[in-house]
Write a protein that holds these residues in place. Structure first.
Motif, PDB file in Angstrom:
ATOM      1  N   GLY A 105       0.789  -1.226   0.000  1.00 48.11           N
ATOM      2  CA  GLY A 105       0.000   0.000   0.000  1.00 48.11           C
ATOM      3  C   GLY A 105       0.819   1.273   0.000  1.00 48.11           C
ATOM      4  O   GLY A 105       0.410   2.274   0.601  1.00 48.11           O
ATOM      5  N   ARG A 106       1.947   1.279  -0.713  1.00 51.08           N
ATOM      6  CA  ARG A 106       2.862   2.423  -0.662  1.00 51.08           C
ATOM      7  C   ARG A 106       2.908   3.172  -1.997  1.00 51.08           C
ATOM      8  O   ARG A 106       3.965   3.617  -2.441  1.00 51.08           O
ATOM      9  N   ARG A 107       1.766   3.376  -2.611  1.00 50.18           N
ATOM     10  CA  ARG A 107       1.718   4.038  -3.926  1.00 50.18           C
ATOM     11  C   ARG A 107       2.243   5.473  -3.879  1.00 50.18           C
ATOM     12  O   ARG A 107       2.716   5.987  -4.883  1.00 50.18           O
ATOM     13  N   GLN A 108       2.126   6.114  -2.748  1.00 49.61           N
ATOM     14  CA  GLN A 108       2.541   7.513  -2.633  1.00 49.61           C
ATOM     15  C   GLN A 108       3.947   7.674  -2.043  1.00 49.61           C
ATOM     16  O   GLN A 108       4.401   8.799  -1.848  1.00 49.61           O
ATOM     17  N   ASP A 109       4.616   6.580  -1.787  1.00 48.78           N
ATOM     18  CA  ASP A 109       5.924   6.630  -1.131  1.00 48.78           C
ATOM     19  C   ASP A 109       7.029   6.811  -2.169  1.00 48.78           C
ATOM     20  O   ASP A 109       7.263   5.926  -2.996  1.00 48.78           O
ATOM     21  N   PRO A 110       7.743   7.936  -2.162  1.00 50.53           N
ATOM     22  CA  PRO A 110       8.795   8.176  -3.159  1.00 50.53           C
ATOM     23  C   PRO A 110       9.977   7.216  -3.038  1.00 50.53           C
ATOM     24  O   PRO A 110      10.783   7.111  -3.963  1.00 50.53           O
ATOM     25  N   ALA A 111      10.095   6.524  -1.908  1.00 51.81           N
ATOM     26  CA  ALA A 111      11.209   5.593  -1.724  1.00 51.81           C
ATOM     27  C   ALA A 111      11.031   4.296  -2.490  1.00 51.81           C
ATOM     28  O   ALA A 111      11.990   3.531  -2.656  1.00 51.81           O
ATOM     29  N   VAL A 112       9.818   4.036  -2.964  1.00 48.93           N
ATOM     30  CA  VAL A 112       9.537   2.762  -3.617  1.00 48.93           C
ATOM     31  C   VAL A 112      10.464   2.506  -4.805  1.00 48.93           C
ATOM     32  O   VAL A 112      11.012   1.408  -4.964  1.00 48.93           O
ATOM     33  N   LEU A 113      10.646   3.511  -5.655  1.00 46.24           N
ATOM     34  CA  LEU A 113      11.401   3.290  -6.886  1.00 46.24           C
ATOM     35  C   LEU A 113      12.868   2.981  -6.612  1.00 46.24           C
ATOM     36  O   LEU A 113      13.442   2.072  -7.219  1.00 46.24           O
ATOM     37  N   THR A 114      13.474   3.715  -5.692  1.00 39.43           N
ATOM     38  CA  THR A 114      14.879   3.448  -5.384  1.00 39.43           C
ATOM     39  C   THR A 114      15.029   2.096  -4.680  1.00 39.43           C
ATOM     40  O   THR A 114      15.997   1.366  -4.918  1.00 39.43           O
ATOM     41  N   GLU A 115      14.085   1.741  -3.827  1.00 40.93           N
ATOM     42  CA  GLU A 115      14.121   0.435  -3.167  1.00 40.93           C
ATOM     43  C   GLU A 115      14.008  -0.692  -4.196  1.00 40.93           C
ATOM     44  O   GLU A 115      14.719  -1.706  -4.112  1.00 40.93           O
ATOM     45  N   ALA A 116      13.093  -0.521  -5.144  1.00 44.22           N
ATOM     46  CA  ALA A 116      12.895  -1.554  -6.165  1.00 44.22           C
ATOM     47  C   ALA A 116      14.133  -1.709  -7.036  1.00 44.22           C
ATOM     48  O   ALA A 116      14.529  -2.832  -7.378  1.00 44.22           O
ATOM     49  N   LEU A 117      14.743  -0.599  -7.408  1.00 43.43           N
ATOM     50  CA  LEU A 117      15.971  -0.662  -8.192  1.00 43.43           C
ATOM     51  C   LEU A 117      17.061  -1.401  -7.432  1.00 43.43           C
ATOM     52  O   LEU A 117      17.778  -2.249  -7.990  1.00 43.43           O
TER      53      LEU A 117
END
Length: 210
Positions: A105-117
């Protein structure tokens, strides 16, 4: 490619990591791969391009329009990852982003993309692609592979199966094990009919990410 993978049927799956319904269908495909001789060829599309450009933003609420205005970011990062690593990273990075967006449920979390990378072993600097149009033509080209065939009066998920490109299946939650395989068998069967277009009923529940 191993002998086993060479015998598997290739199925194309176009995704934008933002779509919850495509995410559920993608998890179904992951299940199908375990019980049927199927391999998923992950490909990218853009909800922003579909809704804002091809659909011209028609019949969308202001809230959804605002969301679509931000929707380029994640798929641009996915495209940047594919440019860096190759198409084989598309499945893993989709899983990494989608799990955080939908399951956590973290659609608004800007950290998601860097974590996924980081999860797929790519540099955090690729997250800057979210604010660049460098990969937009690549995204549109992949998107159009699907929607030039299936048409623009549908949404996601879109898959290519046995020469047919179709919208669906839309289902919640994702079937597991042999139930996933049986759904696959039925879908493969109906797509054998060249004139087959649609089966549908009104949705009466929200996406479930169990």
């Amino acid at each position: 490619m191993t002998a086993e993978s060479a015998e598997r049927e290739d199925v194309q799956f176009w995704f934008d990591p933002l779509c919850p319904w495509a995410w559920i269908t993608s998890r179904w495909m992951v299940e199908v791969e375990q019980v049927r001789p199927v391999h998923t060829d992950w490909r990218i599309m853009s909800l922003a391009y579909l809704n804002l450009i091809q659909h011209e933003g028609k019949n969308l609420t202001p809230e959804y329009l605002e969301r679509m205005g931000k929707a380029w970011g994640p798929i641009r990062v996915v495209a940047a990852a594919a440019k860096e690593r190759g198409p084989e990273v598309l499945g893993p990075i989709y899983t990494a982003i989608g799990t955080r967006f939908h399951v956590e449920g973290r659609r608004q979390d800007p950290a998601v993309l860097t974590e996924a990378l980081a999860e797929v072993g790519l540099p955090a600097s690729l997250a800057s692609a979210a604010d660049s149009d460098e990969f937009d033509e690549q995204i549109k080209a992949s998107h159009n592979e699907a929607f030039d065939v299936v048409g623009t009066d549908v949404g996601t998920p879109v898959i290519g199966i046995r020469g047919q490109v179709i919208f669906g299946p839309v289902i919640t939650p994702a079937p597991k094990g042999e139930k996933a395989g049986r759904l696959w068998d039925g879908l493969a069967l109906v797509t054998e009919a060249d004139g087959f277009f649609e089966l549908k009923r009104s949705r009466d529940r929200k996406p479930s990410f169990e």
